[in-house]
Scaffold this motif. Sequence first.
Motif, PDB file in Angstrom:
ATOM      1  N   GLY A 242     -82.580  -7.828  14.583  1.00  0.00           N
ATOM      2  CA  GLY A 242     -81.643  -8.711  13.912  1.00  0.00           C
ATOM      3  C   GLY A 242     -81.634  -8.578  12.409  1.00  0.00           C
ATOM      4  O   GLY A 242     -82.488  -7.938  11.807  1.00  0.00           O
TER       5      GLY A 242
ATOM      6  N   SER B  59     -79.703 -13.425  21.521  1.00  0.00           N
ATOM      7  CA  SER B  59     -78.750 -12.488  20.926  1.00  0.00           C
ATOM      8  C   SER B  59     -77.509 -13.235  20.463  1.00  0.00           C
ATOM      9  O   SER B  59     -77.217 -14.329  20.929  1.00  0.00           O
ATOM     10  N   GLY B  60     -76.816 -12.639  19.509  1.00  0.00           N
ATOM     11  CA  GLY B  60     -75.598 -13.222  18.969  1.00  0.00           C
ATOM     12  C   GLY B  60     -75.781 -13.798  17.582  1.00  0.00           C
ATOM     13  O   GLY B  60     -76.842 -13.704  16.972  1.00  0.00           O
ATOM     14  N   PHE B  61     -74.712 -14.404  17.089  1.00  0.00           N
ATOM     15  CA  PHE B  61     -74.694 -15.016  15.763  1.00  0.00           C
ATOM     16  C   PHE B  61     -75.463 -16.327  15.795  1.00  0.00           C
ATOM     17  O   PHE B  61     -75.377 -17.084  16.753  1.00  0.00           O
ATOM     18  N   ARG B  62     -76.228 -16.619  14.726  1.00  0.00           N
ATOM     19  CA  ARG B  62     -76.997 -17.862  14.657  1.00  0.00           C
ATOM     20  C   ARG B  62     -76.902 -18.508  13.278  1.00  0.00           C
ATOM     21  O   ARG B  62     -76.773 -17.820  12.271  1.00  0.00           O
TER      22      ARG B  62
ATOM     23  N   ARG C  51     -76.908 -20.900  18.400  1.00  0.00           N
ATOM     24  CA  ARG C  51     -76.353 -19.560  18.583  1.00  0.00           C
ATOM     25  C   ARG C  51     -74.938 -19.681  19.109  1.00  0.00           C
ATOM     26  O   ARG C  51     -74.619 -20.588  19.867  1.00  0.00           O
TER      27      ARG C  51
ATOM     28  N   TYR D 133     -77.699 -12.430  12.796  1.00  0.00           N
ATOM     29  CA  TYR D 133     -77.156 -11.857  14.018  1.00  0.00           C
ATOM     30  C   TYR D 133     -78.249 -11.038  14.687  1.00  0.00           C
ATOM     31  O   TYR D 133     -78.949 -10.263  14.019  1.00  0.00           O
ATOM     32  N   ASP D 134     -78.421 -11.231  15.997  1.00  0.00           N
ATOM     33  CA  ASP D 134     -79.441 -10.526  16.760  1.00  0.00           C
ATOM     34  C   ASP D 134     -78.806  -9.770  17.922  1.00  0.00           C
ATOM     35  O   ASP D 134     -77.818 -10.222  18.506  1.00  0.00           O
TER      36      ASP D 134
END
Length: 186
Positions: free
Chosen positions: A64, A27-30, A185, A54-55
């Motif tokens: 995502g 999860s989060g920005f990648r 991430r 983003y997930d």
Amino acid sequence: MHKITIAGLAAGLVASPAAAQSANDFSGFRLEALGGLDEFEDDEGAVYGAAAGYDIRSGNWVFGATGEITDSSTEECATSVIAAGDEVCAQVGREFYVGGRVGHVIADNLLLYGGLGYTNTRLRIVTTDPTGAETRIASNFDGVRATLGLELAISDNAFARAELRGTALEEDFERGQLIGGLGIRF
């Protein structure tokens, strides 16, 4: 050849670092770098580029969004039936993509996902007559891309992925890709 490559990539992603434990929760920005095999009509070349996304994870499900820009070395050439002797080549250029994905965490560090999205591909059409004179035209083609992939968490914030893609473009052009990616991430 593609079946062997896909099986090899999948086995490599699952087997090699599968024993490594990771706090990466998908999860989060990648951000990631991409590269792989590109097939347009019947010819193959290389594809390379970058993606950001983003997930959000909910239980073992991951939802995502992804944006991407790539370029390609793929070119399809044929002799024209309209102007006898002319060679017509379609060179695949940059591609913009935006789409979504849904995945399921199938092991602590392994995500299986599928995606769907919009793509815009630039094709450069180059016509060469028998005297060697060239005419160049660039056109953009819209399309839909479907994906199936595996993402492997290799540390708290690093990941690797393998993805199989199929794209249907306007004018009945088809494109397939086998992509590998390395990313982080935040």
